[in-house]
Write an enzyme that holds these catalytic residues in place. Structure first.
Site, PDB file in Angstrom:
ATOM      1  N   ASP A   1       5.825 -39.381 -28.935  1.00 57.85           N
ATOM      2  CA  ASP A   1       6.041 -38.428 -27.851  1.00 57.85           C
ATOM      3  C   ASP A   1       7.549 -38.269 -27.689  1.00 57.85           C
ATOM      4  O   ASP A   1       8.323 -39.122 -28.135  1.00 57.85           O
ATOM      5  CB  ASP A   1       5.406 -38.960 -26.565  1.00 57.85           C
ATOM      6  CG  ASP A   1       5.644 -38.043 -25.380  1.00 57.85           C
ATOM      7  OD1 ASP A   1       5.492 -36.823 -25.540  1.00 57.85           O
ATOM      8  OD2 ASP A   1       6.015 -38.564 -24.308  1.00 57.85           O
TER       9      ASP A   1
ATOM     10  N   ASP B   1       4.680 -42.508 -23.647  1.00 58.54           N
ATOM     11  CA  ASP B   1       5.150 -43.076 -22.387  1.00 58.54           C
ATOM     12  C   ASP B   1       3.998 -43.469 -21.481  1.00 58.54           C
ATOM     13  O   ASP B   1       4.205 -44.029 -20.405  1.00 58.54           O
ATOM     14  CB  ASP B   1       6.077 -42.104 -21.659  1.00 58.54           C
ATOM     15  CG  ASP B   1       5.396 -40.770 -21.342  1.00 58.54           C
ATOM     16  OD1 ASP B   1       4.174 -40.667 -21.553  1.00 58.54           O
ATOM     17  OD2 ASP B   1       6.098 -39.847 -20.895  1.00 58.54           O
TER      18      ASP B   1
ATOM     19  N   ASP C   1      -0.070 -39.105 -22.150  1.00 53.71           N
ATOM     20  CA  ASP C   1      -0.449 -39.241 -23.553  1.00 53.71           C
ATOM     21  C   ASP C   1      -1.749 -40.012 -23.720  1.00 53.71           C
ATOM     22  O   ASP C   1      -2.066 -40.440 -24.836  1.00 53.71           O
ATOM     23  CB  ASP C   1       0.659 -39.972 -24.330  1.00 53.71           C
ATOM     24  CG  ASP C   1       1.953 -39.186 -24.352  1.00 53.71           C
ATOM     25  OD1 ASP C   1       1.884 -37.964 -24.505  1.00 53.71           O
ATOM     26  OD2 ASP C   1       3.018 -39.807 -24.210  1.00 53.71           O
TER      27      ASP C   1
END
Length: 813
Positions: A507, A701, A705
């Protein structure tokens, strides 16, 4: 005993049910919506939830409703009486609580029991602490009282730590006893019995006398020195299973029983020498195995024992030493140089430096002054600080890490479950082979004594223990070493899978970047609002947002406007009514209205520099855009390069614009990138890679996600503050250091290699040693020595793994 409940029922009948004027009969809170009604003692009683109704009904049936509803002060115990009173503490996991009043009710009921000094329960944690007098009430009675209330209590632990060295000490004593008597037995064999046997004088008076003596000496060697495997075999029998203890116990007891019969009958060789040698080799090997295992697990044990027992609490002008578990939020404590911090606390006076290495993996000491937080378990290596408790002992970051590690150690990796299954089948097979060996030798040699010795050798030489140790010890070493650098493994299966990873997906925000977003530009499209006004309008809409972008925008304006109707759209943006107008903040396809071409060019200019652009609309028209900057983490490019050099493809999955995502990917040298992805779309991209045969590691994080992390073969998140236990990924990084990701992959490769070596040796050893014993080539004594050596080799190889990890860890730090 029945009792009149009309007083309680009548007390709850206020304004009409469900209009907000009624209060719950149990917890006393205002009833919102339709109340839960129960007919009790001829009256309708109103409750806020089904849980409150259930607790009330059970309490009424048990005749303890007055205790549940009592608001009386808890019993007060004088200082002198408290000093004289025997005291114990039990910690309880309490299931079945529906609201905060359940916790209060449970405490009240217990505090009315004779012998209970205090009882406190935390609804949010589902845990409680009970201080009691063990001479007046037992833990079982405490649990029974809670069960009578309808709860499901379970003891989670007791105050004080058990001495982990006691087991090691017991085995050492057994080894000394076995060795001492074994030396005496073998001396008699070499001096008296072996010469007599060589001359064929089995029935002589000297042989009989020596036999009685060695019988007397072998008995304590087996039944005192060998009590660890005898007790283990008995427990296995009760559990209707078999293990290495079963095999050794069968072998030694068979040889011992035959030798006792031979002593009494006379004229036959005795095998007490095999009995004592087997016992000595097994117990000495077990002691060395225990010591080696303790060394292998020392890092995990060190982490689990960081919590100090005592703390210095400020009571007026005095310092009082209290149990760390007795501290509550808001109390003031003092931590002096060289002491461990007892709870998470905020420094209010003084300054110093703390060593947080065992908790965060950060080797450098961290300066602490007023306003900084000190974490439980860390050592104040310099200075003295006064601090205010912000989290009690059971809610600290250390407690979260401990619970995570304990849960991981209690979970078996797939290869470990496979080894356990193989060990069980091996034990059963060895028992069958031993029986066949006995029958074969009896038929061929016509000697039950020779048949017995061969069968005993088969039982003793087999080492299912080495097979069972092969994986858990290596996993324990790996988990302990990983925890010392800030890598907390939630799923042992990740240790196996990480070494097979072919692609690593990242990410962007908060993972490859610092996650410290800053508004750098706010540009109006038509000039109807200024940049500052545009920022405050967006900040007002984002005031309740949990997304990093939303929080950054919300913090960019000090004076927010009246807001209502906040509605987040996952992966798109947020909508709210700000100062009477509908405002949307988010993607370009989420906001209302057409975007002017001039603003599109501004967007491209910011995106080309890796900045994130957020659009703002009011009513039916686009007002403008806000650009945010988030710096790339130091060392991120080196991490990407290191992963590519090891053959792992890299990818960037981001919800940001194509231009911004491409700019970051190019800056870091990432192989592939996907932009404008919703959380669900990220998971679909990972699934597509997996369909092509790839093993995917996802680093995120943990905020938005979750679908991608759940889909990946191995998931990694960076935890902040006390949310370690709340993470749902396979691996949690306790500090924002991306170098830990490739290091963990290397750790997986090392661990898997040592586990394969351990399993390979255990299988190879048994495949060679068992046939040799069955054909009479190996005596029982030699069999015992080789069996102990096999287990020790597995332990030593696992310790070697620890040294290899330490070397790689030193390079990392």
């Amino acid at each position: 005993m029945a009792m009149d409940h009309s007083g309680y029922a009548g007390h709850t009948q206020r304004a009409g049910g469900g209009d907000g004027g009624s209060r719950c009969a149990l917890c006393g809170m205002d009833i919102v919506g339709a109340p839960v009604t129960r007919r009790i003692a001829g009256a309708d009683v109103l409750f806020d939830t089904d849980g409150c109704a259930r607790i009330y009904e059970v309490a009424a049936t048990q005749g303890i409703l007055d205790q549940v509803l009592s608001a009386a002060e808890p019993k007060r115990v004088g200082a002198l009486e408290r000093m004289r009173m025997p005291r114990a503490t039990v910690f309880i996991d309490l299931g079945g609580m529906w609201c905060a009043s359940c916790a209060t009710s449970a405490g009240r009921v217990l505090e009315h029991a004779d012998g209970v000094e205090s009882a406190t329960f935390n609804f949010a944690m589902g845990k409680g602490r009970v201080d009691y007098d063990p001479t007046k009430i037992e833990v079982d009675e405490i649990l029974h009282r809670l069960e009578g209330m309808g709860y499901t209590p379970r003891v989670t632990g007791e105050s004080g730590r058990k001495d982990a060295g006691k087991a090691e000490e017991r085995i050492l004593i057994q080894a000394i006893v076995a060795l001492a008597f074994e030396m005496q037995v073998m001396l008699l064999y070499f001096e008296r019995l072996y010469p007599l046997y060589n001359r064929g004088q089995f029935a002589s008076a000297d042989a009989h006398t020596a036999g009685l003596i060695v019988w007397a000496l072998a008995t304590p060697a087996l039944f005192i020195g060998g009590q660890s495997f005898l007790r283990g075999a008995w427990h296995s029998l009760l559990a209707r299973s078999a293990n290495m203890d079963t095999l050794v116990a069968l072998g030694t007891l068979a040889a011992y029983s035959y030798s006792v019969w031979a002593v009494l009958a006379g004229g036959r060789a005795l095998y007490f020498d095999s009995v004592v040698m087997i016992t000595t080799f097994v117990v000495v090997g077990r002691y060395l195995e225990t010591v080696g295992g303790a060394r292998a697990r020392k890092d995990v044990r060190a982490l689990l024992e960081l919590q100090p027992e005592r703390a210095w609490r400020v009571d007026g002008d005095e310092l009082t030493q209290v149990r760390a578990s007795a501290l509550i939020t808001g109390e003031t404590i003092v931590v002096r140089q060289g002491e461990r911090v007892p709870v998470d606390a905020e420094v209010i006076d003084g300054s110093g430096a703390a060593n947080e290495s065992l908790l965060t993996g950060e080797a450098v000491t961290v300066r602490k002054s007023a306003g900084d937080e000190v974490l439980a378990g860390t050592i104040l290596v310099e200075g003295t600080v006064t601090a205010r408790v912000v989290r009690v002992a059971e809610a600290t970051r250390l407690a979260a890490v401990r619970h995570l590690v304990e849960a991981t150690l209690a979970t078996k990796a797939p290869v470990e479950r496979l080894a356990d299954t193989a060990s069980k089948w091996l034990t059963a097979a060895i028992m069958a082979i031993s029986a066949l060996t006995f029958l074969g030798w009896w038929l061929v040699a016509k000697s039950p004594a020779e048949a017995l010795i061969a069968a005993v050798a088969v039982l003793v030489v087999a080492c299912p223990c080495a097979l069972g140790l092969a994986t858990p010890l290596a996993v324990s070493v790996t988990l302990g070493q990983a925890a010392t650098v800030g890598v907390l493994v939630r799923s042992p299966a990740a240790l196996e899978t990480a070494g097979f990873v072919t692609r690593a997906a990242f990410d962007k925000t908060g993972t490859l970047t610092r996650g410290e977003l800053e508004v750098v530009a706010a540009i109006s499209g038509d000039g109807s609002v200024s940049g500052e006004q545009l920022t405050c309008l967006a900040a007002s809409a984002e005031a309740r947002s949990e997304h990093p972008l939303g929080r950054a925008i919300a913090h960019s304006c000090d004076s927010v406007l009246p807001t209502s109707g906040f509605t987040p759209a996952k992966g798109e943006g947020v909508e709210a009514t700000v100062d009477g107008a509908l405002v949307r903040v988010g993607r370009d396809n989420y906001v209302h209205g057409e975007i002017p071409a001039a603003l599109r060019q501004v967007e491209l200019d910011h995106a080309s520099e890796g900045r994130t652009v957020v659009w703002v609309s009011r009513g039916d028209g686009v007002l403008g855009l806000i650009a945010l900057r988030d710096d790339v983490l130091p060392g991120a490019a080196e991490v990407i390069r290191e992963m590519r050099e090891t053959g792992i493809a890299t990818a960037l999955l981001s919800g940001d614009s194509g231009a911004a995502t491409a700019a970051i990917a190019e800056q870091l040298g990432i192989d592939a990138h996907e932009a404008r992805l919703t959380p669900e779309r990220k998971a679909e991209v990972i699934a597509a890679w997996q369909a092509q045969g790839e093993r995917v590691l996802m680093v995120g994080d943990g905020v938005n996600d979750a679908p991608a992390l759940a889909r990946a073969d191995v998931s990694v998140t960076v935890a902040g503050g006390t949310d370690v236990a709340g993470e749902t990924s396979d691996v949690v990084l306790a500090r924002a250091d991306l170098r830990l990701v490739p290091w963990f992959i290397r750790l997986s490769v090392l661990s898997r290699r040592v586990i394969r070596e351990n399993l390979g040796w255990a299988l190879l050893y048994n495949a060679i040693a068992v046939p040799l014993a069955a054909f009479g080539i190996i005596s029982p004594a030699i069999a015992a020595a080789t069996m102990a050596g096999s287990s020790l080799l597995v332990v030593g190889n696992s310790l070697r793994l620890g040294r290899m990890i330490v070397r790689s860890k030193n390079r990392l730090l």
